[in-house]
Design a protein around this motif. Structure first.
Motif, PDB file in Angstrom:
ATOM      1  N   GLY A 228      23.240   5.218  13.257  1.00  0.00           N
ATOM      2  CA  GLY A 228      22.007   5.731  12.679  1.00  0.00           C
ATOM      3  C   GLY A 228      21.944   7.229  12.519  1.00  0.00           C
ATOM      4  O   GLY A 228      20.847   7.801  12.426  1.00  0.00           O
TER       5      GLY A 228
ATOM      6  N   ALA B 193      19.012   9.740  10.690  1.00  0.00           N
ATOM      7  CA  ALA B 193      17.608   9.335  10.852  1.00  0.00           C
ATOM      8  C   ALA B 193      16.864  10.399  11.632  1.00  0.00           C
ATOM      9  O   ALA B 193      17.417  11.049  12.523  1.00  0.00           O
ATOM     10  CB  ALA B 193      17.526   7.998  11.579  1.00  0.00           C
TER      11      ALA B 193
ATOM     12  N   ALA C 140      15.935   4.573  12.247  1.00  0.00           N
ATOM     13  CA  ALA C 140      17.305   4.139  11.964  1.00  0.00           C
ATOM     14  C   ALA C 140      17.279   2.699  11.466  1.00  0.00           C
ATOM     15  O   ALA C 140      16.362   1.933  11.745  1.00  0.00           O
ATOM     16  CB  ALA C 140      18.163   4.247  13.227  1.00  0.00           C
ATOM     17  N   TRP C 141      18.298   2.306  10.733  1.00  0.00           N
ATOM     18  CA  TRP C 141      18.311   0.989  10.079  1.00  0.00           C
ATOM     19  C   TRP C 141      18.164  -0.157  11.060  1.00  0.00           C
ATOM     20  O   TRP C 141      17.486  -1.149  10.775  1.00  0.00           O
ATOM     21  CB  TRP C 141      19.579   0.823   9.238  1.00  0.00           C
ATOM     22  CG  TRP C 141      20.861   0.779  10.031  1.00  0.00           C
ATOM     23  CD1 TRP C 141      21.662   1.825  10.359  1.00  0.00           C
ATOM     24  CD2 TRP C 141      21.484  -0.385  10.584  1.00  0.00           C
ATOM     25  NE1 TRP C 141      22.749   1.404  11.089  1.00  0.00           N
ATOM     26  CE2 TRP C 141      22.661   0.053  11.243  1.00  0.00           C
ATOM     27  CE3 TRP C 141      21.182  -1.749  10.599  1.00  0.00           C
ATOM     28  CZ2 TRP C 141      23.527  -0.825  11.907  1.00  0.00           C
ATOM     29  CZ3 TRP C 141      22.034  -2.627  11.263  1.00  0.00           C
ATOM     30  CH2 TRP C 141      23.191  -2.165  11.894  1.00  0.00           C
TER      31      TRP C 141
ATOM     32  N   SER D  31      16.660  -0.213  14.024  1.00  0.00           N
ATOM     33  CA  SER D  31      15.293  -0.322  14.546  1.00  0.00           C
ATOM     34  C   SER D  31      14.372  -0.962  13.516  1.00  0.00           C
ATOM     35  O   SER D  31      13.519  -1.798  13.849  1.00  0.00           O
ATOM     36  CB  SER D  31      14.759   1.057  14.943  1.00  0.00           C
ATOM     37  OG  SER D  31      15.503   1.611  16.010  1.00  0.00           O
TER      38      SER D  31
ATOM     39  N   ASP E  38      15.793   8.994   6.371  1.00  0.00           N
ATOM     40  CA  ASP E  38      14.862   7.904   6.654  1.00  0.00           C
ATOM     41  C   ASP E  38      14.676   6.987   5.438  1.00  0.00           C
ATOM     42  O   ASP E  38      14.623   5.759   5.567  1.00  0.00           O
ATOM     43  CB  ASP E  38      13.504   8.457   7.089  1.00  0.00           C
ATOM     44  CG  ASP E  38      13.557   9.099   8.458  1.00  0.00           C
ATOM     45  OD1 ASP E  38      14.597   8.965   9.143  1.00  0.00           O
ATOM     46  OD2 ASP E  38      12.568   9.753   8.854  1.00  0.00           O
TER      47      ASP E  38
ATOM     48  N   TYR F 172      17.845   4.855   5.125  1.00  0.00           N
ATOM     49  CA  TYR F 172      17.930   3.786   6.117  1.00  0.00           C
ATOM     50  C   TYR F 172      16.892   2.698   5.881  1.00  0.00           C
ATOM     51  O   TYR F 172      17.103   1.540   6.259  1.00  0.00           O
ATOM     52  CB  TYR F 172      17.809   4.355   7.529  1.00  0.00           C
ATOM     53  CG  TYR F 172      19.112   4.943   8.041  1.00  0.00           C
ATOM     54  CD1 TYR F 172      20.296   4.207   7.979  1.00  0.00           C
ATOM     55  CD2 TYR F 172      19.162   6.220   8.589  1.00  0.00           C
ATOM     56  CE1 TYR F 172      21.491   4.739   8.424  1.00  0.00           C
ATOM     57  CE2 TYR F 172      20.353   6.757   9.051  1.00  0.00           C
ATOM     58  CZ  TYR F 172      21.518   6.008   8.956  1.00  0.00           C
ATOM     59  OH  TYR F 172      22.703   6.525   9.413  1.00  0.00           O
TER      60      TYR F 172
END
Length: 367
Positions: A61, A64, A70-71, A73, A209, A212
């Motif tokens: 991540g 981010a 992050a992707w 999360s 952001d 992601y």
């Protein structure tokens, strides 16, 4: 009297035997881990799941603004909202990693029990050190051990949004199909967004952001499509290898054959002396090495059989042991590799003071 005692003893033994087998059956059932289910079976039942990420900086991540953007999360949040299932994440990730380092790192850190879902995120760094054929070998080696260790898991391979080398992307797609993994090519949604790399990344490589969010949405969309299509549990079958010699394992050689100017620190060889060198002799077609990278890391010139191979930087923002790929496709014979500390820092390293290097071992094929 003796016969009566013997009879009672035999009856007791018989009864204990029945009790033992009953307990064994119960214990055996309890020993079957919940993680043996696939991801789609877990979320269909609204059960929690475990997932593993093996990857590079995008896998972790980087870029981010916070862990929550992050992707992975965003993926966890999306699954929780739609299916009511919560995820337990295990990350074996490293910025700058290749599939070779991912394989070595996975061997050192792999989970103690199978997971339900695996994400594999490599490619962008690999193209800097190897060609697509060499990458394909290490990528399959890692994909294969993941399939063996997590036989019921659903595997998702990510083609990174920044990967411009089509040969690498084709190998990821080809191996994914062979191993029953779902390949998500993030270059497609990035291009379809109509946004420039400056709007979706921090440095044209690592997503920001907004980038992601595209990763998470594409993963969630794919999962929904797969979930709706999966009516029965599929048993994973280990395919025949695509690349040859996948059964080759690796070992560490910790003791150099020649040491000129390095100090043996027990956990590796350390030097601040310019032109000091270590030399190792090995047999096989591949070589890498294990080193300690850190803020004072200097530059190393590498030669194989007297010919220049590359110059490697050992700088890193913090101290970290790293596996570095050096070469493969060598002749299957004896070779000599030399690491020479050239006394210099990475050109972008503005820190003052004397740099140093620490080499722990070389990685070679088991013979």
């Amino acid at each position: 009297m003796n016969r009566r005692i013997v009879g009672l003893m035999l009856a007791s033994i018989f009864g204990l035997s029945i009790l033992f087998f009953q307990l064994f059956e119960v214990t055996g059932a309890r020993d079957t881990p919940e993680e043996a289910d696939g991801f789609y079976e877990r979320i269909a039942a609204g059960d929690d799941y475990s997932f593993l990420i093996v990857g590079d900086s995008i896998g972790r991540g980087s870029g981010a603004s916070s862990p929550s953007t992050a992707w992975f999360s965003l993926f966890e949040k999306g699954v929780s909202e739609k299916y009511g299932s919560n995820g337990e994440r295990i990350s074996i990730v490293q910025s700058g990693a290749t599939a070779f380092e991912g394989f070595m790192k996975y061997k050192d850190e792999k989970p103690s029990s199978p997971v339900n879902l695996v994400f594999l995120v490599f490619g962008e760094n690999d193209r800097k050190y190897m060609n697509e054929k060499q990458f394909s070998y290490f990528y399959e080696k890692l994909l294969r051990v993941l399939r063996i260790d997590h036989p019921a898991a659903d595997i998702v391979t990510i083609t990174e949004s920044c990967l411009a080398y089509e040969g690498f992307a084709k190998e990821i797609a080809r191996l994914s199909k062979a191993y029953g993994a779902t390949n998500i090519d993030m270059r497609i949604p990035f291009n379809a967004s109509g946004l420039s790399p400056d709007k979706l990344t921090t440095d044209k490589v690592h997503p920001n952001d907004a980038g992601y969010l595209l990763y998470a949405n594409e993963i969630l969309k794919t999962i929904q499509e797969k979930s709706e299509a999966k009516n029965t549990k599929e048993i994973a079958v280990l395919p025949s290898p695509v690349n040859g010699n996948l059964g080759i394992d690796y070992k560490l050689l910790t003791n150099p054959s020649i040491n000129s100017g390095f100090v043996n620190m027990r956990d590796g060889y350390f030097s601040k002396t310019k032109n000091s060198y270590l030399e190792y002799t090995f047999e096989g077609t591949m070589v890498g090495f294990l080193l300690e990278r850190g803020p004072d890391g200097g530059m190393i010139d590498v030669t194989i059989d007297g010919k220049p191979a590359e110059t490697l930087a050992t700088w890193w923002p913090f101290e970290r042991s790293r596996y570095n790929y050096i070469a493969s496709s060598l002749e299957d014979s004896q070779h000599t590799i030399r690491f020479t500390f050239n006394g210099e820092r990475l050109s972008t390293d503005s820190k003052s003071g004397q740099p140093s290097v620490k080499i722990k071992a070389i990685v070679v094929e088991k013979q």
